[in-house]
Design a protein around this motif. Sequence first.
Motif, PDB file in Angstrom:
ATOM      1  N   GLY A 129       0.186  -1.719  -0.676  1.00  0.00           N
ATOM      2  CA  GLY A 129      -1.006  -1.795   0.144  1.00  0.00           C
ATOM      3  C   GLY A 129      -0.802  -1.133   1.485  1.00  0.00           C
ATOM      4  N   ARG A 188      -4.384  -4.708   3.732  1.00  0.00           N
ATOM      5  CA  ARG A 188      -5.178  -4.802   2.499  1.00  0.00           C
ATOM      6  C   ARG A 188      -4.346  -4.322   1.326  1.00  0.00           C
ATOM      7  NH1 ARG A 188      -6.535   0.128   0.531  1.00  0.00           N
ATOM      8  NH2 ARG A 188      -6.776   1.879   1.977  1.00  0.00           N
ATOM      9  N   ASP A 200      -8.682   1.673   8.135  1.00  0.00           N
ATOM     10  CA  ASP A 200      -7.307   1.184   8.186  1.00  0.00           C
ATOM     11  C   ASP A 200      -6.673   1.482   9.539  1.00  0.00           C
ATOM     12  OD1 ASP A 200      -7.426   0.283   5.545  1.00  0.00           O
ATOM     13  OD2 ASP A 200      -6.572   2.137   4.736  1.00  0.00           O
ATOM     14  N   ASN A 216      -8.043  -0.924  12.058  1.00  0.00           N
ATOM     15  CA  ASN A 216      -7.490  -2.267  11.870  1.00  0.00           C
ATOM     16  C   ASN A 216      -6.038  -2.345  12.315  1.00  0.00           C
ATOM     17  OD1 ASN A 216      -9.948  -3.022  10.768  1.00  0.00           O
ATOM     18  ND2 ASN A 216      -9.286  -2.825   8.639  1.00  0.00           N
TER      19      ASN A 216
END
Length: 308
Positions: free
Chosen positions: A222, A281, A299, A302
């Motif tokens: 991930g 994630r 991403d 985040n």
Amino acid sequence: MAAQIFSDWRGIPKEARGATVALGNFDGVHLGHVAVLKAAQAARPDLPLAVLTFEPHPREHFRPDDPPFRLTLLPAKAACLADAGARFVYALRFDDDFAALSAEAFVEQVLHKGLGAKHLASGPDFAFGNRRGGDVRFLAREAAARGMGLSIVPPVEQGGEAISSTRIRRLLQDGYPDRAAEKLGRPWEIRGTVVHGDKLGRVLGWPTANIWLDRHLEPARGVYAVTVALPGGGTAKGVANIGRRPTLGGDKVTRLEVYIFDFAGDIYGQEIGVRLVQFLRPDAKFDGLETLKAAIEQDVLNARAALA
């Protein structure tokens, strides 16, 4: 200061003999391992601190077809041990001949004659010798007969649970690098040489540095918020994906791709360390490059927020 590494117990130079020696595999060099080093040093603060470990890990020798499981390969392990105070690392070559040594021969030939150890320290479950024929009770008796002291260090606990390399591996495989870091005393790091990829990240606007996991444990696949140890000694923040790129048809081997924030240097062929800070994630398959590009953009946002 870097620790001096020896791969053979025979022919150890005089200046590296006569140490207080911590014993074990020390994969990960977690807080429990550091406690063993501290106990060795505290017992004989007048002596240099050394660590005896095995390379490859005995499990790699006896079960070569197992999936890679190492938390730290030798260079990283030696660096962590040096940070904990070790001056010498006896990373003894674990082969068929070494595995055949009896427990008594290990104490007499390796510890006593080879290393000239003055004091030993280990966890309560340390086992050694052919077919793990020696335990700490055996070690205490045989060490005393040769004038070597011994400290048995109880496990370090967190939340009522003993810290262990096995537990740390499971946390990483389950996607909890932050909880693994609490037991390691630092973020878990994958070190590797940056290799050329297919440059797709550059096309999408997010150029990545690619490294192979090699003999490292494969954590949960991930996206992660990470920090990166750069070749020149600096550090940077970034976002990394560990997986097999299912959107692009899937790779046969898991790779780590890291987009390093605000960085434009050429580091191909150089070694970096990628430290996993937070799992963002799971790996996912998207329905096209535009969707993938949008996911990467999120991403990055985040990861920046997680690392702020």
